[in-house]
Design a protein around this motif. Sequence first.
Motif, PDB file in Angstrom:
ATOM      1  N   PRO A  98      -0.924   0.054 -13.004  1.00  0.00           N
ATOM      2  CA  PRO A  98      -1.578   0.140 -11.697  1.00  0.00           C
ATOM      3  C   PRO A  98      -0.743  -0.515 -10.593  1.00  0.00           C
ATOM      4  CG  PRO A  98      -2.785  -1.328 -13.173  1.00  0.00           C
ATOM      5  CD  PRO A  98      -1.653  -0.768 -13.946  1.00  0.00           C
ATOM      6  N   ILE A  99      -0.866   0.034  -9.404  1.00  0.00           N
ATOM      7  CA  ILE A  99      -0.231  -0.533  -8.202  1.00  0.00           C
ATOM      8  C   ILE A  99      -1.347  -1.096  -7.337  1.00  0.00           C
ATOM      9  CG2 ILE A  99       1.127  -0.045  -6.139  1.00  0.00           C
ATOM     10  CD1 ILE A  99       2.127   2.514  -7.563  1.00  0.00           C
ATOM     11  N   ARG A 100      -1.291  -2.376  -7.067  1.00  0.00           N
ATOM     12  CA  ARG A 100      -2.229  -3.049  -6.162  1.00  0.00           C
ATOM     13  C   ARG A 100      -1.433  -4.143  -5.467  1.00  0.00           C
ATOM     14  NH1 ARG A 100      -5.039   0.626  -7.235  1.00  0.00           N
ATOM     15  NH2 ARG A 100      -7.014   0.730  -8.297  1.00  0.00           N
ATOM     16  N   ARG A 101      -0.883  -3.849  -4.300  1.00  0.00           N
ATOM     17  CA  ARG A 101      -0.040  -4.821  -3.606  1.00  0.00           C
ATOM     18  C   ARG A 101      -0.481  -4.968  -2.160  1.00  0.00           C
ATOM     19  NH1 ARG A 101       0.633  -5.770  -8.112  1.00  0.00           N
ATOM     20  NH2 ARG A 101       2.469  -5.357  -9.359  1.00  0.00           N
ATOM     21  N   THR A 102      -0.322  -6.184  -1.657  1.00  0.00           N
ATOM     22  CA  THR A 102      -0.612  -6.478  -0.265  1.00  0.00           C
ATOM     23  C   THR A 102       0.700  -6.755   0.455  1.00  0.00           C
ATOM     24  OG1 THR A 102      -2.757  -7.413  -0.837  1.00  0.00           O
ATOM     25  CG2 THR A 102      -1.833  -8.054   1.294  1.00  0.00           C
ATOM     26  N   ILE A 103       0.852  -6.171   1.619  1.00  0.00           N
ATOM     27  CA  ILE A 103       2.014  -6.406   2.468  1.00  0.00           C
ATOM     28  C   ILE A 103       1.486  -7.173   3.677  1.00  0.00           C
ATOM     29  CG2 ILE A 103       3.745  -5.342   3.943  1.00  0.00           C
ATOM     30  CD1 ILE A 103       2.526  -3.797   0.696  1.00  0.00           C
ATOM     31  N   THR A 104       2.064  -8.332   3.941  1.00  0.00           N
ATOM     32  CA  THR A 104       1.601  -9.194   5.022  1.00  0.00           C
ATOM     33  C   THR A 104       2.612  -9.167   6.160  1.00  0.00           C
ATOM     34  OG1 THR A 104       0.525 -10.597   3.381  1.00  0.00           O
ATOM     35  CG2 THR A 104       0.788 -11.509   5.599  1.00  0.00           C
ATOM     36  N   ILE A 105       2.110  -8.886   7.370  1.00  0.00           N
ATOM     37  CA  ILE A 105       2.946  -8.756   8.558  1.00  0.00           C
ATOM     38  C   ILE A 105       2.724  -9.968   9.454  1.00  0.00           C
ATOM     39  CG2 ILE A 105       3.490  -7.299  10.546  1.00  0.00           C
ATOM     40  CD1 ILE A 105       1.830  -5.079   8.977  1.00  0.00           C
ATOM     41  N   TYR A 106       3.821 -10.619   9.816  1.00  0.00           N
ATOM     42  CA  TYR A 106       3.778 -11.734  10.756  1.00  0.00           C
ATOM     43  C   TYR A 106       4.369 -11.245  12.072  1.00  0.00           C
ATOM     44  CZ  TYR A 106       2.614 -14.570   6.752  1.00  0.00           C
ATOM     45  OH  TYR A 106       1.973 -15.071   5.641  1.00  0.00           O
ATOM     46  N   SER A 107       3.588 -11.402  13.148  1.00  0.00           N
ATOM     47  CA  SER A 107       4.009 -10.864  14.441  1.00  0.00           C
ATOM     48  C   SER A 107       3.342 -11.656  15.562  1.00  0.00           C
ATOM     49  CB  SER A 107       3.594  -9.396  14.543  1.00  0.00           C
ATOM     50  OG  SER A 107       2.185  -9.311  14.658  1.00  0.00           O
ATOM     51  N   ALA A 109       1.105 -10.151  17.394  1.00  0.00           N
ATOM     52  CA  ALA A 109      -0.091  -9.350  17.656  1.00  0.00           C
ATOM     53  C   ALA A 109      -1.345 -10.209  17.646  1.00  0.00           C
ATOM     54  CB  ALA A 109      -0.212  -8.236  16.620  1.00  0.00           C
ATOM     55  N   ASP A 110      -2.421  -9.642  18.143  1.00  0.00           N
ATOM     56  CA  ASP A 110      -3.685 -10.380  18.208  1.00  0.00           C
ATOM     57  C   ASP A 110      -4.202 -10.751  16.821  1.00  0.00           C
ATOM     58  OD1 ASP A 110      -4.322  -7.754  17.518  1.00  0.00           O
ATOM     59  OD2 ASP A 110      -6.239  -7.788  18.577  1.00  0.00           O
ATOM     60  N   GLU A 111      -3.940  -9.930  15.836  1.00  0.00           N
ATOM     61  CA  GLU A 111      -4.329 -10.229  14.453  1.00  0.00           C
ATOM     62  C   GLU A 111      -3.070 -10.634  13.701  1.00  0.00           C
ATOM     63  OE1 GLU A 111      -6.533  -8.052  10.667  1.00  0.00           O
ATOM     64  OE2 GLU A 111      -6.443  -7.028  12.585  1.00  0.00           O
ATOM     65  N   ASN A 112      -2.900 -11.923  13.496  1.00  0.00           N
ATOM     66  CA  ASN A 112      -1.693 -12.456  12.866  1.00  0.00           C
ATOM     67  C   ASN A 112      -2.076 -13.555  11.880  1.00  0.00           C
ATOM     68  OD1 ASN A 112       1.153 -12.779  12.509  1.00  0.00           O
ATOM     69  ND2 ASN A 112       1.025 -14.599  13.767  1.00  0.00           N
ATOM     70  N   PRO A 113      -1.726 -13.402  10.612  1.00  0.00           N
ATOM     71  CA  PRO A 113      -1.013 -12.283  10.002  1.00  0.00           C
ATOM     72  C   PRO A 113      -1.932 -11.081   9.816  1.00  0.00           C
ATOM     73  CG  PRO A 113      -1.521 -13.883   8.317  1.00  0.00           C
ATOM     74  CD  PRO A 113      -1.983 -14.463   9.626  1.00  0.00           C
ATOM     75  N   LYS A 114      -1.317  -9.928   9.602  1.00  0.00           N
ATOM     76  CA  LYS A 114      -2.018  -8.667   9.385  1.00  0.00           C
ATOM     77  C   LYS A 114      -1.688  -8.184   7.983  1.00  0.00           C
ATOM     78  CE  LYS A 114      -4.001  -4.702  10.471  1.00  0.00           C
ATOM     79  NZ  LYS A 114      -5.438  -4.641  10.529  1.00  0.00           N
ATOM     80  N   ALA A 115      -2.698  -7.808   7.203  1.00  0.00           N
ATOM     81  CA  ALA A 115      -2.487  -7.331   5.829  1.00  0.00           C
ATOM     82  C   ALA A 115      -2.697  -5.825   5.755  1.00  0.00           C
ATOM     83  CB  ALA A 115      -3.431  -8.040   4.872  1.00  0.00           C
ATOM     84  N   ILE A 116      -1.765  -5.162   5.078  1.00  0.00           N
ATOM     85  CA  ILE A 116      -1.902  -3.747   4.753  1.00  0.00           C
ATOM     86  C   ILE A 116      -1.702  -3.625   3.243  1.00  0.00           C
ATOM     87  CG2 ILE A 116      -1.304  -2.841   7.021  1.00  0.00           C
ATOM     88  CD1 ILE A 116       1.578  -2.558   6.139  1.00  0.00           C
ATOM     89  N   LYS A 117      -2.096  -2.506   2.650  1.00  0.00           N
ATOM     90  CA  LYS A 117      -2.086  -2.434   1.186  1.00  0.00           C
ATOM     91  C   LYS A 117      -1.535  -1.111   0.675  1.00  0.00           C
ATOM     92  CE  LYS A 117      -6.084  -5.445   0.924  1.00  0.00           C
ATOM     93  NZ  LYS A 117      -5.683  -6.611   0.235  1.00  0.00           N
ATOM     94  N   ILE A 118      -0.997  -1.192  -0.553  1.00  0.00           N
ATOM     95  CA  ILE A 118      -0.640   0.006  -1.296  1.00  0.00           C
ATOM     96  C   ILE A 118      -1.400  -0.028  -2.615  1.00  0.00           C
ATOM     97  CG2 ILE A 118       1.618   0.350  -0.233  1.00  0.00           C
ATOM     98  CD1 ILE A 118       2.893  -0.858  -2.774  1.00  0.00           C
TER      99      ILE A 118
END
Length: 129
Positions: A98-107, A109-118
């Motif tokens: 299984p693939i379950r990963r979180t990618i965390t973006i530091y920027s 932006a108003d929402e920091n950090p921002k999490a996206i997923k695969i």
Amino acid sequence: MKTILTILIVVLGGLSTITAQNTPKFQFKSEVIDYGEIEKGANGLRVFEFTNSGTAPLVIENVYSSCGCTTPSWTKTAVAPGQSGKIEVKYNTTIVGPIRRTITIYSNADENPKAIKIKGKVLDPDEKS
């Protein structure tokens, strides 16, 4: 004393509203990419596309993955309001399961950090069902 406190609250509240109005903001086409079921060794590259829906340039400082099996790359220049950028994610599809990963973006932006997923699943073609 009560009057001073009220004035202070109104001023600080107004400043936070002004600051919030002049910030970048991520607007992703999708915050989750589903690989579905893919075979071992398949192309693991996927792209998260976003638009800066804020009112100031968006600068991505860094992007991290929750695992070394996922390598992110991203738009390195400032993304102006209304413009688009991308975050590419390369998953190592030699890892079966299984693939379950979180990618965390530091920027900035108003929402920091921002999490996206695969998510998804890598299948081994040699395994019999």
